[in-house]
Design a protein around this motif. Structure first.
Motif, PDB file in Angstrom:
ATOM      1  N   GLY A   4       0.822  -1.203   0.000  1.00 39.57           N
ATOM      2  CA  GLY A   4       0.000   0.000   0.000  1.00 39.57           C
ATOM      3  C   GLY A   4       0.855   1.251   0.000  1.00 39.57           C
ATOM      4  O   GLY A   4       1.974   1.249   0.497  1.00 39.57           O
ATOM      5  N   THR A   5       0.314   2.313  -0.582  1.00 46.50           N
ATOM      6  CA  THR A   5       1.012   3.590  -0.643  1.00 46.50           C
ATOM      7  C   THR A   5       0.356   4.577   0.310  1.00 46.50           C
ATOM      8  O   THR A   5      -0.857   4.766   0.276  1.00 46.50           O
ATOM      9  N   TYR A   6       1.176   5.168   1.140  1.00 51.48           N
ATOM     10  CA  TYR A   6       0.739   6.196   2.083  1.00 51.48           C
ATOM     11  C   TYR A   6       1.324   7.527   1.608  1.00 51.48           C
ATOM     12  O   TYR A   6       2.521   7.602   1.292  1.00 51.48           O
ATOM     13  N   LYS A   7       0.492   8.558   1.549  1.00 53.34           N
ATOM     14  CA  LYS A   7       0.929   9.861   1.040  1.00 53.34           C
ATOM     15  C   LYS A   7       0.858  10.911   2.140  1.00 53.34           C
ATOM     16  O   LYS A   7      -0.078  10.924   2.926  1.00 53.34           O
ATOM     17  N   GLY A   8       1.864  11.800   2.140  1.00 51.59           N
ATOM     18  CA  GLY A   8       1.921  12.873   3.119  1.00 51.59           C
ATOM     19  C   GLY A   8       3.346  13.348   3.284  1.00 51.59           C
ATOM     20  O   GLY A   8       4.236  12.991   2.506  1.00 51.59           O
ATOM     21  N   PRO A   9       3.601  14.154   4.312  1.00 53.46           N
ATOM     22  CA  PRO A   9       4.945  14.666   4.525  1.00 53.46           C
ATOM     23  C   PRO A   9       5.932  13.566   4.918  1.00 53.46           C
ATOM     24  O   PRO A   9       5.613  12.706   5.732  1.00 53.46           O
ATOM     25  N   ILE A  10       7.126  13.607   4.298  1.00 53.93           N
ATOM     26  CA  ILE A  10       8.201  12.663   4.606  1.00 53.93           C
ATOM     27  C   ILE A  10       9.503  13.453   4.737  1.00 53.93           C
ATOM     28  O   ILE A  10       9.632  14.545   4.185  1.00 53.93           O
ATOM     29  N   SER A  11      10.458  12.887   5.489  1.00 54.68           N
ATOM     30  CA  SER A  11      11.757  13.554   5.589  1.00 54.68           C
ATOM     31  C   SER A  11      12.838  12.545   5.929  1.00 54.68           C
ATOM     32  O   SER A  11      12.560  11.432   6.385  1.00 54.68           O
ATOM     33  N   TYR A  12      14.076  12.989   5.710  1.00 48.01           N
ATOM     34  CA  TYR A  12      15.258  12.177   6.011  1.00 48.01           C
ATOM     35  C   TYR A  12      16.400  13.118   6.365  1.00 48.01           C
ATOM     36  O   TYR A  12      16.567  14.170   5.742  1.00 48.01           O
ATOM     37  N   ASN A  13      17.189  12.736   7.372  1.00 48.69           N
ATOM     38  CA  ASN A  13      18.353  13.516   7.756  1.00 48.69           C
ATOM     39  C   ASN A  13      19.440  12.539   8.180  1.00 48.69           C
ATOM     40  O   ASN A  13      19.204  11.684   9.028  1.00 48.69           O
ATOM     41  N   ASP A  14      20.631  12.681   7.572  1.00 46.84           N
ATOM     42  CA  ASP A  14      21.741  11.809   7.959  1.00 46.84           C
ATOM     43  C   ASP A  14      22.877  12.579   8.628  1.00 46.84           C
ATOM     44  O   ASP A  14      23.993  12.082   8.747  1.00 46.84           O
ATOM     45  N   MET A  47      16.485  15.996   3.624  1.00 44.51           N
ATOM     46  CA  MET A  47      15.527  15.931   2.518  1.00 44.51           C
ATOM     47  C   MET A  47      14.133  15.984   3.112  1.00 44.51           C
ATOM     48  O   MET A  47      13.827  15.215   4.019  1.00 44.51           O
ATOM     49  N   THR A  48      13.290  16.878   2.586  1.00 45.16           N
ATOM     50  CA  THR A  48      11.920  17.005   3.071  1.00 45.16           C
ATOM     51  C   THR A  48      10.997  17.156   1.881  1.00 45.16           C
ATOM     52  O   THR A  48      11.299  17.870   0.935  1.00 45.16           O
ATOM     53  N   LYS A  49       9.860  16.481   1.938  1.00 48.51           N
ATOM     54  CA  LYS A  49       8.854  16.579   0.878  1.00 48.51           C
ATOM     55  C   LYS A  49       7.477  16.583   1.539  1.00 48.51           C
ATOM     56  O   LYS A  49       7.109  15.635   2.218  1.00 48.51           O
ATOM     57  N   GLU A  50       6.735  17.659   1.371  1.00 46.58           N
ATOM     58  CA  GLU A  50       5.397  17.776   1.978  1.00 46.58           C
ATOM     59  C   GLU A  50       4.379  16.838   1.341  1.00 46.58           C
ATOM     60  O   GLU A  50       3.464  16.370   2.003  1.00 46.58           O
ATOM     61  N   SER A 100       5.552  10.202  -0.642  1.00 48.53           N
ATOM     62  CA  SER A 100       4.832   8.948  -0.463  1.00 48.53           C
ATOM     63  C   SER A 100       5.786   7.862   0.029  1.00 48.53           C
ATOM     64  O   SER A 100       6.994   7.943  -0.161  1.00 48.53           O
ATOM     65  N   VAL A 101       5.187   6.867   0.669  1.00 48.91           N
ATOM     66  CA  VAL A 101       5.929   5.695   1.135  1.00 48.91           C
ATOM     67  C   VAL A 101       5.138   4.471   0.687  1.00 48.91           C
ATOM     68  O   VAL A 101       3.961   4.326   1.017  1.00 48.91           O
ATOM     69  N   PHE A 102       5.795   3.613  -0.094  1.00 47.45           N
ATOM     70  CA  PHE A 102       5.177   2.371  -0.547  1.00 47.45           C
ATOM     71  C   PHE A 102       5.601   1.279   0.422  1.00 47.45           C
ATOM     72  O   PHE A 102       6.786   0.992   0.584  1.00 47.45           O
ATOM     73  N   VAL A 103       4.630   0.679   1.102  1.00 40.42           N
ATOM     74  CA  VAL A 103       4.879  -0.319   2.151  1.00 40.42           C
ATOM     75  C   VAL A 103       4.545  -1.700   1.607  1.00 40.42           C
ATOM     76  O   VAL A 103       3.475  -1.902   1.031  1.00 40.42           O
ATOM     77  N   TYR A 123       8.612  -5.779   7.108  1.00 37.45           N
ATOM     78  CA  TYR A 123       8.083  -4.884   6.083  1.00 37.45           C
ATOM     79  C   TYR A 123       9.200  -4.038   5.489  1.00 37.45           C
ATOM     80  O   TYR A 123      10.194  -3.750   6.163  1.00 37.45           O
ATOM     81  N   ASN A 124       9.001  -3.650   4.223  1.00 40.19           N
ATOM     82  CA  ASN A 124       9.897  -2.721   3.542  1.00 40.19           C
ATOM     83  C   ASN A 124       9.156  -1.413   3.318  1.00 40.19           C
ATOM     84  O   ASN A 124       7.942  -1.414   3.060  1.00 40.19           O
ATOM     85  N   PHE A 125       9.893  -0.302   3.361  1.00 40.18           N
ATOM     86  CA  PHE A 125       9.332   1.035   3.181  1.00 40.18           C
ATOM     87  C   PHE A 125      10.127   1.736   2.085  1.00 40.18           C
ATOM     88  O   PHE A 125      11.304   2.061   2.276  1.00 40.18           O
ATOM     89  N   ARG A 126       9.491   1.939   0.925  1.00 37.75           N
ATOM     90  CA  ARG A 126      10.141   2.607  -0.205  1.00 37.75           C
ATOM     91  C   ARG A 126       9.652   4.051  -0.256  1.00 37.75           C
ATOM     92  O   ARG A 126       8.495   4.314  -0.571  1.00 37.75           O
ATOM     93  N   PHE A 127      10.543   4.970   0.049  1.00 42.77           N
ATOM     94  CA  PHE A 127      10.226   6.394   0.084  1.00 42.77           C
ATOM     95  C   PHE A 127      10.364   7.001  -1.313  1.00 42.77           C
ATOM     96  O   PHE A 127      11.213   6.583  -2.096  1.00 42.77           O
ATOM     97  N   SER A 128       9.560   8.022  -1.578  1.00 38.53           N
ATOM     98  CA  SER A 128       9.686   8.766  -2.832  1.00 38.53           C
ATOM     99  C   SER A 128      10.779   9.819  -2.689  1.00 38.53           C
ATOM    100  O   SER A 128      11.350  10.007  -1.613  1.00 38.53           O
ATOM    101  N   ASP A 129      11.046  10.497  -3.780  1.00 36.49           N
ATOM    102  CA  ASP A 129      11.882  11.703  -3.809  1.00 36.49           C
ATOM    103  C   ASP A 129      13.317  11.495  -3.339  1.00 36.49           C
ATOM    104  O   ASP A 129      13.911  12.378  -2.720  1.00 36.49           O
TER     105      ASP A 129
END
Length: 141
Positions: A49-59, A64-67, A70-73, A82-88
């Motif tokens: 399933g795909t969940y849409k909304g704000p996502i971010s990553y910081n190392d 990286m931030t995207k309002e 999406s995350v494909f689970v 479970y695997n989580f495939r982030f967009s952008d």
């Protein structure tokens, strides 16, 4: 002349069969990859399933931030991971283990108040920290 007509018929039949095969393949792929929004990730042997909304990553050096990300689970073969495939361009999270909590909720094994992933049929909440890297998501299906 009859030989040419027979070859034309074979060619037309082969084209029709090829088209039909591609059509069946396309429909099969669509049916296999689509997931109704009322599917429950906690109760399905297979879940995608795909969940849409704000996502971010910081190392620590890159943020990286995207309002409207999406995350494909997807649930993998183990049945609890479970695997989580982030967009952008945000790195993916793979092989995260979950336990069922309540009737329809999955919570990451080892979750704390500062690091957790929570999934249900409508919402995905991620605040995941490991090795100085932070992923966040607040998605809806």
């Amino acid at each position: 002349m009859k030989l040419i007509n027979l070859e034309n018929r074979k060619s037309a039949t082969q084209k029709a069969l090829k088209f039909l095969g591609l059509f069946v393949l396309a429909i099969s792929l669509f049916a296999f990859t689509s997931c109704r929004s009322d599917d429950d990730p906690a109760d399905n042997d297979f879940f995608a399933g795909t969940y849409k909304g704000p996502i971010s990553y910081n190392d620590g050096s890159t943020t990286m931030t995207k309002e409207d990300g999406s995350v494909f689970v997807t649930k993998i073969a183990s049945g609890t991971k479970y695997n989580f495939r982030f967009s952008d361009g945000i790195p993916n999270l793979n092989g995260v283990e979950f336990k069922k909590e309540g009737d329809n909720v999955l919570v990451m094994v080892g979750a704390t108040t500062t690091s957790y992933i929570r999934i249900d049929n409508n919402d995905l909440k991620i605040l995941y920290m490991v090795d100085g890297k932070i992923w966040t998501a607040n998605g809806k299906r």
